[in-house]
Design an enzyme around this catalytic site. Structure first.
Site, mmCIF file in Angstrom:
data_model
loop_
_atom_site.group_PDB
_atom_site.id
_atom_site.type_symbol
_atom_site.label_atom_id
_atom_site.label_comp_id
_atom_site.label_asym_id
_atom_site.label_seq_id
_atom_site.Cartn_x
_atom_site.Cartn_y
_atom_site.Cartn_z
ATOM 1 C CB CYS A 108 20.268 -81.840 -40.746
ATOM 2 S SG CYS A 108 20.904 -82.825 -41.937
ATOM 3 C CG HIS A 150 16.020 -82.107 -44.509
ATOM 4 N ND1 HIS A 150 15.649 -81.161 -43.478
ATOM 5 C CD2 HIS A 150 16.313 -82.480 -44.214
ATOM 6 C CE1 HIS A 150 16.965 -81.243 -43.152
ATOM 7 N NE2 HIS A 150 17.392 -82.054 -43.916
ATOM 8 C CD GLU A 151 16.402 -86.420 -45.934
ATOM 9 O OE1 GLU A 151 17.844 -86.891 -46.585
ATOM 10 O OE2 GLU A 151 16.674 -86.159 -44.631
ATOM 11 C CG HIS A 154 20.356 -83.835 -47.752
ATOM 12 N ND1 HIS A 154 21.530 -83.498 -47.027
ATOM 13 C CD2 HIS A 154 19.936 -84.201 -46.352
ATOM 14 C CE1 HIS A 154 21.719 -82.553 -46.069
ATOM 15 N NE2 HIS A 154 20.253 -83.711 -45.743
#
Length: 193
Positions: A108, A150-151, A154
């Site tokens: 990251c 993953h994004e 966020h």
């Protein structure tokens, strides 16, 4: 414009992000700045929360990863005829995840120099709007699905470290403290606590 990326420990990274209400010049500038920032940091994904804007917005470039892989890895990480994507995701929502999962290393840009294995679904279906606010419902697999997940995490205030076993996280503890304190060397602009 190349923006600074928030380092691990910043409270904004743990916030749930707000929906974007409409297409504005400010949003278009933010998207352009995010692409510039991600590319200058040699990343393959970036969420707006990582640059201090807790909005449901992220960019993904798995094309560059595909281009830089050798042919054997391409077979493992991408389906046949899949060459990756370069896409903006606004107000995204994952609506389906496959039962089939796989583990692979993730890093990251907010946690530089570290990576750990994270288990994720192999395939996802996601609803989102692109940079032009056109609606899409698409399925993604393999590495592209991993980067999107993953994004997307966020936007929910979740970091990949939150998905690790307690032991894996404990082993990273001293390095995470160095990131929080800003006592690391990074090749791109960052904001530390």
């Amino acid at each position: 414009m190349n923006l600074s990326i928030l380092a691990y420990g910043n409270r904004i990274l743990k916030q749930k992000c707000s929906k974007i209400s409409g297409n504005t010049p400010e949003i278009q500038k933010l998207v352009a700045d995010m692409w510039t920032t991600m590319e200058n940091a040699n990343g393959c994904g970036l969420s707006s929360s990582q640059i201090g804007k807790p909005l449901q917005l992220f960019v993904v470039d798995s094309e560059i990863t595909y281009k830089n892989m050798d042919s054997e890895d391409k077979i493992l990480y991408f389906k046949k005829n899949d060459k990756g994507i370069k896409e903006t995701f606004i107000n995204a929502k994952i609506i389906h995840s496959s039962e089939e999962t796989w583990e692979d290393y993730e890093g990251c840009l907010s946690i530089p120099g570290l990576s750990q294995k994270v288990k994720r679904p192999w395939e996802i279906t996601i609803e989102y709007m692109d940079q032009h606010f056109t609606k899409h419902t698409r399925a993604f697999t393999g590495l592209t699905a991993r980067i999107i997940q993953h994004e997307y995490d966020h936007t929910l205030g979740i970091l990949y470290t939150d998905r690790l076993t307690p032991l894996s996280k404990k082993l990273m503890e001293s390095k995470l403290k160095k990131i929080i304190n800003g006592s690391i060397e990074v090749g791109y602009p960052m904001k530390f606590l």
